[in-house]
Design a protein around this motif. Structure first.
Motif: not given
Length: 356
Positions: A184-213
């Motif tokens: 996914x990072x290939x599609x982001x500015x700077x390929x995600x480096x020096x970036x703080x990105x929140x990946x929010x996975x909204x499933x059927x019953x659970x929402x999971x937040x993963x923050x990557x730096x």
């Protein structure tokens, strides 16, 4: 290439298998050079309540659904990588002497593990990975210790066996997501480096937040919220069965008042949930902004949800698609894959373990 690599049998490929609360998602990748190709994939619905908030409660039903997914995908691979939820795993970074062999580390960890793990060790599956040199002491290395209760692992292994598969890798969902995020990072500015990105996975019953730096997970949190709420509202309002409501949600054909009275309020609630998850992250870290939001999970496909969240939170928001730069085998339906792409991040991260 070291000599012993020549004689080491090549590890068999694995299919990535993500067991969520409503479906089993199977994905098989191949790779030539640095290009991946989707060889096989299937999403197979699970009977209601066979998985409750990421815990398998009906091993037979899950095993049968995996068997159907294998058949539908046409894969011939017999080994699989599965994951346990982050909430089922205890992780700890410990510091160790850098001159220890892997066996010595393992013995040392077995001796020390009961300090870190609140369960009897005979009830736990343990693993560890060397992260790198310790910041404060170059003579030592930081080691990531991960432990999960054996029952979490055993039920997944048992479900795979029912389907005629062997579990070769049991991963943690957050690490599988981090793995897929590299694509996914290939599609982001700077390929995600020096970036703080929140990946929010909204499933059927659970929402999971993963923050990557810098492409590494720095925070993860699960909350009970998901697309099932929308399905249940459609079911209640239009007098449909749960299955019919799920179909209508994906394929359309609902009355005119559906969008303003049912869909929009759910999207508002989802945007609110994203905002709330991020507030938890900000209050427990030194960060007070993120550079980018990536939406994953089935609900990421709701029309216009990315724009709504971007407008409400003032952060650029995109919908996850780990397959953007991949080629696709002829037996894979490109349109279905594209529709399911945001929900296949974990399956994709697991399938990538074939190439470790």
């Amino acid at each position: 290439m070291a000599l012993n690599d020549l004689f080491k049998p090549k590890a068999p490929p694995v299919v990535g298998l993500d067991i969520s609360s409503t479906a089993v998602k199977l994905l098989e990748l191949s790779r030539s050079g640095d290009r991946y190709r989707v060889e096989a994939y299937a999403v197979e619905p699970l009977p209601p309540n066979s998985v409750i908030e990421k815990n398998i409660s009906d091993v037979e039903a899950v095993g049968e659904a995996i068997r159907r997914a294998v058949k539908r995908s046409g894969t011939r691979t017999k080994h699989a990588a599965v994951a346990v939820a982050g909430s089922a795993v205890i992780t700890k970074v410990i510091s160790m002497q850098s001159n220890l062999s892997e066996d010595e580390m393992e013995q040392h960890i077995q001796l020390e593990a009961d300090q870190y793990i609140p369960y009897p060790l005979e009830e736990v599956n343990l693993d560890f990975e060397v992260i790198g040199p310790s910041e404060n002491d170059p003579e030592r290395v930081d080691v990531l210790l991960a432990a999960s209760r054996s029952e979490n692992v055993d039920v997944r292994v048992a479900a795979l066996e029912i389907a005629g598969l062997k579990a070769r890798i049991v991963d943690v969902e957050a690490y599988a997501m981090e793995n897929a995020f590299q694509l996914q990072a290939a599609q982001l500015p700077e390929h995600g480096m020096d970036q703080t990105v929140a990946v929010i996975d909204v499933g059927a019953t659970m929402t999971t937040l993963n923050v990557l730096h810098d492409l590494k997970t720095i925070y993860t949190r699960e909350q009970v919220f998901g697309g099932k709420q929308l399905t249940e509202e459609i079911q209640r309002r239009y007098g449909l069965s749960y299955e019919e409501a799920g179909m209508a949600k994906r394929q359309g054909g609902l009355p005119d008042n559906y969008v303003p009275e049912v869909l929009e309020p759910f999207k508002e609630a989802m945007a609110q949930q994203v905002s709330r998850s991020l507030q938890f992250f900000f209050s427990s870290s030194q960060y007070n902004t993120v550079d980018h939001i990536v939406l994953a999970g089935g609900s990421a496909m709701l029309p216009g949800i990315d724009e709504m969240i971007a407008n409400k939170l003032g952060v650029t928001t995109t919908v996850a698609n780990p397959f953007a730069d991949m080629t696709i085998a002829s037996r894979v339906k490109a349109q279905s894959l594209s529709n399911d792409a945001p929900a296949l991040m974990i399956a994709c991260g697991l399938a990538m373990r074939s190439f470790d």
